[in-house]
Design a protein around this motif. Sequence first.
Motif, PDB file in Angstrom:
ATOM      1  N   GLY A 108       0.834  -1.193   0.000  1.00  0.00           N
ATOM      2  CA  GLY A 108       0.000   0.000   0.000  1.00  0.00           C
ATOM      3  C   GLY A 108       0.871   1.245   0.000  1.00  0.00           C
ATOM      4  N   ALA A 109       0.227   2.396  -0.197  1.00  0.00           N
ATOM      5  CA  ALA A 109       0.961   3.660  -0.307  1.00  0.00           C
ATOM      6  C   ALA A 109       1.077   4.352   1.044  1.00  0.00           C
ATOM      7  N   GLU A 166       2.602   7.415  -2.760  1.00  0.00           N
ATOM      8  CA  GLU A 166       2.559   6.572  -3.956  1.00  0.00           C
ATOM      9  C   GLU A 166       3.924   6.432  -4.622  1.00  0.00           C
ATOM     10  N   SER A 202      -2.822  -2.364  -2.348  1.00  0.00           N
ATOM     11  CA  SER A 202      -3.892  -2.170  -1.373  1.00  0.00           C
ATOM     12  C   SER A 202      -4.219  -0.688  -1.248  1.00  0.00           C
ATOM     13  N   THR A 203      -5.507  -0.363  -1.241  1.00  0.00           N
ATOM     14  CA  THR A 203      -5.904   1.033  -1.120  1.00  0.00           C
ATOM     15  C   THR A 203      -7.285   1.150  -0.491  1.00  0.00           C
ATOM     16  N   GLY A 213      -4.407  10.156  -0.745  1.00  0.00           N
ATOM     17  CA  GLY A 213      -4.065   8.885  -1.366  1.00  0.00           C
ATOM     18  C   GLY A 213      -5.208   7.889  -1.397  1.00  0.00           C
ATOM     19  N   THR A 214      -6.323   8.224  -0.758  1.00  0.00           N
ATOM     20  CA  THR A 214      -7.493   7.346  -0.826  1.00  0.00           C
ATOM     21  C   THR A 214      -8.228   7.595  -2.136  1.00  0.00           C
ATOM     22  N   LEU A 258      -4.495   4.013 -11.017  1.00  0.00           N
ATOM     23  CA  LEU A 258      -3.590   3.389 -10.054  1.00  0.00           C
ATOM     24  C   LEU A 258      -2.948   2.138 -10.644  1.00  0.00           C
ATOM     25  N   VAL A 313      -6.026  -5.403  -7.188  1.00  0.00           N
ATOM     26  CA  VAL A 313      -6.192  -4.342  -6.202  1.00  0.00           C
ATOM     27  C   VAL A 313      -6.969  -4.899  -5.014  1.00  0.00           C
TER      28      VAL A 313
END
Length: 331
Positions: free
Chosen positions: A180-181, A185, A213-214, A273-274, A289, A298
């Motif tokens: 995940g970020a 990112e 993952s986000t 970032g969401t 993304l 994802v």
Amino acid sequence: MKLSVLDRSRTREGGTHAQALRDTVEFARQAEVLGYHRFWVSEHHGVPGVAGSAPTVLAAAAAARTSEIRIGTGGVMLPNHRPLVVAEQFGVLESLFPGRIDMGLGRSVGFTEPVRRALGHGKDDAAEFGVQLDELLSYFTGDAAVSGYPATGLAVPPFVLATGAGAQVAASHGLPLVIGAIRGEQAMVEAIDGYRARFRPSRWAREPYVVVSTAVAVAETTEEARRLLLPEAWSMAYSRTRGEFPALRSPADVLATPMTDRERKYFEESLRGTIFGTPTEASAELDGLVRRTGADEVLLTTSTYDRTAMLTSYRLLAQTLPTQPLLTTTA
């Protein structure tokens, strides 16, 4: 685009841990109906706002409630456990639900020092993750000094949940990467590039495989979708300023809560970032993304106070993607 779900069994203000766990099991069934690829549960210890402390136990309950969707952990924190015990647990899961179990593994330790002491581990134990991973996998291949029944001979797909150094471990072991970020990112993309460059084919994976993952929220309007993310953002800000991760509060309560400058800073950082918006907007952002990261899959997470709105978010997103085999349901 393969889309999967990570649920952390978040508690909601006024609710119980038992209800959060039951909601997770029911959510697994609904994710299957919507056509999501995987459904994963997480491991947290001593966290008031998270009920999921025993992921393999919870995964068993979710697998028993479903029939086709892959069920796994996102993940079991290997430094907290003996590799033999983890192998045995996943061996039992795979034996009961053959061909449907994923073994997501992380290198994190307890959230606070008292929790780490209670678990019998410290921050330095994360440095042994690669060694522990070797031992764990050896129970499945039959190369360990003792037999890890019923794991021996079973093929349970392992995944490494990682940031930074963890991505290098995934590459050296030839395992799929889940990332995940958390650090932004750009840092995530650099870690993914390093993973692909250093990847060594293994019996578990012949080519690099990246799961990004986000956090995602989808609603009929952009503003409504953003509001769904406010409870989790406030919980993150609260935990970083007070050392305790609380239950989710309603967006209205969050907006009515005075915040210090420090709390506001962490609150806004959590939202950065969401992905949120209408179905079309969120789908486009996810496409972007995937293009920027080259992700193969994802892993979505949506933590919000209104569980009905959360389920609607996943349904709206699934409906925008022709590759998602949406099924009909009256649920």
